[in-house]
Design an enzyme around this catalytic site. Structure first.
Site, mmCIF file in Angstrom:
data_model
loop_
_atom_site.group_PDB
_atom_site.id
_atom_site.type_symbol
_atom_site.label_atom_id
_atom_site.label_comp_id
_atom_site.label_asym_id
_atom_site.label_seq_id
_atom_site.Cartn_x
_atom_site.Cartn_y
_atom_site.Cartn_z
ATOM 1 C CB VAL A 69 -0.925 0.035 1.237
ATOM 2 C CG1 VAL A 69 -1.730 1.335 1.270
ATOM 3 C CG2 VAL A 69 -1.860 -1.162 1.240
ATOM 4 C CB ALA A 114 4.827 2.675 1.012
ATOM 5 C CE LYS A 115 5.079 -1.182 8.190
ATOM 6 N NZ LYS A 115 6.057 -0.377 8.934
ATOM 7 N N GLY A 116 4.008 -2.931 3.446
ATOM 8 C CA GLY A 116 3.698 -4.188 2.786
ATOM 9 C C GLY A 116 3.504 -5.295 3.796
#
Length: 425
Positions: A69, A114-116
């Site tokens: 995201v 952001a992040k995953g």
């Protein structure tokens, strides 16, 4: 006219995304004309859900769900970790990416958030299986990551080796070594000195400054730490070096207590051998829920989000809470702690040491010129202290909590960038 809510999440008051939305709403009165852009922060710019099929060691094929995201890129490329956890959800990753947007702006780094995540329990799979998952995930999200687009980093259950596999996979796909695509890499692959302990160091630096301001002497101070991974163990080590006593530690394996202070070096060695704090010979075992009743001056939640509930907030004895984890305090608990006079240094500044040294690593990779660990630590301390001073001034000016003040400072920077860039097309 009210804006329609996102159709693909169903946040509750205490869910990660619901918590984040509540925090954003609280900052609206302090944004002036920029409040017209506030809806921008309630919607991720881009969400990617990917299927990760791999062949297991036994020859069968398994599928895992992965996410990346990108919440906001107004101030620069996306930045944020990747976590491997069986309970990770899109909504959680959205919230973590949004907190990264706020965090990078709070310490004034030229990044967005952001992040995953991947829904997997890495303990159930072999090293080769985890490598296959990592490489396939990297290939699937490769369409939106890159050194100037979005730069992943380690998070829960990921580490330098995972980053090395991600960097190698991305590099193979683009046909050239791209060290800057991830941070938190091994030193030999363009990693930065000081990166491993940087998040815990940031917790300590902000904690030291906050303790000084409220009159808590670190010499002899009682500290309770929840989570003894990279962040919790590094913070505990630095507090112990400053003369504090680590009286209680909790992790996934259990909870331990020693009124005279735990030997942090011995505990760290034991955890490396056994995988958890349970069974450490230098402390007594206690019930998990009793951790929240431990008499202490400083509490460091450094595990997962949502652990400080309203009920637990009533019981906490600490004068100072340092959020080493992301989103550990639900909004109702925040209010209770404020009413009780407990100072909370929020995650979006307290644990920003990690992304700050990730920024240093990224800069060093671009220039191919690397700094000493002492230089890194000096630069980190200055950025963290300066950022906290700005936030504290804002809190005093508006008579608001440090969390709302951090959001006010960060959101002003983010939304000013949004306004100045304008809307395309």
């Amino acid at each position: 006219m009210s804006q329609a809510a996102l159709s693909f999440v169903n946040p509750t008051d205490n869910s990660p995304w619901g918590t984040y939305l509540s925090q954003v709403d609280r900052v609206a009165p302090y944004l002036g004309h920029l409040a017209k852009w506030l809806e921008t922060l309630k919607r991720p710019k881009r969400t990617l859900i990917v299927d990760i099929p791999i062949e297991l060691d036994n020859g069968t094929v398994a599928h895992f769900e992965g996410y990346r995201v990108q919440h906001n890129l107004s101030r620069g490329p996306g930045k944020g970790g990747v976590r491997y956890h069986p309970d990770v959800t899109l909504e959680e990753v959205m919230a973590l990416s949004a907190w990264m947007t706020v965090k990078t702006a709070a310490v004034n780094l030229p990044y967005g958030g952001a992040k995953g995540g991947i829904r997997i329990d890495p303990k159930q799979y072999s090293r080769k299986e985890i490598e296959r998952v990592t490489r396939r995930y990297t290939s699937e999200i490769g369409i939106i990551i890159g050194p100037q687009q979005d730069i992943p980093a380690p998070d829960v259950n990921t580490n330098g080796q995972i980053m090395a596999w991600m960097m190698d996979t991305y590099s193979m796909n683009v046909g050239g070594t791209a060290t800057g695509v991830v941070t938190g890499k091994p030193i030999h692959l363009g990693g930065s000195l000081g990166r491993v302990k940087s998040t815990g160091r940031g917790v300590f630096v902000t904690g030291r400054e906050a303790a000084r301001r409220i009159g808590v002497n670190l010499e002899g101070a009682r500290v309770a730490v929840q989570g003894f991974g990279n962040v919790g163990s590094s913070a505990a080590e630095l507090f112990a070096q400053a003369g504090a006593k680590i009286v209680a530690v909790q992790d996934h394996s259990g909870t331990i207590y020693n009124d005279n202070g735990v030997d942090v070096a011995a505990l760290t060695a034991a955890v490396k051998d056994t995988g958890g704090v349970a069974g450490f010979a230098g402390a007594d075992r206690m019930n998990a829920e009793e951790f929240w009743d431990v008499r202490c001056d400083i509490l460091v939640p450094a595990a997962l989000e949502g652990v400080i509930t309203a009920e637990r907030a009533q019981r906490i004895t600490a004068k100072l809470v340092l959020e080493g984890a992301n989103g550990p305090t639900v909004p109702q608990a925040d209010d209770i702690l404020a009413d009780r006079g407990v100072l909370v240094v929020p995650d979006v500044i307290c644990n920003a040491g990690g992304v700050t040294v990730s920024y240093f690593e990224w800069v060093q990779d671009f220039s191919s010129f690397f700094w000493s660990e002492d230089e890194i630590n000096v630069r980190l301390d200055k950025i963290m202290v300066d950022a906290l001073c700005k936030i504290w001034d804002t809190a005093d000016k508006h008579k608001i909590t440090l969390r709302t003040a951090t959001f006010a400072v960060a959101c002003e920077r983010i939304l000013t960038a949004r306004e100045e860039r304008g809307l395309y097309p």
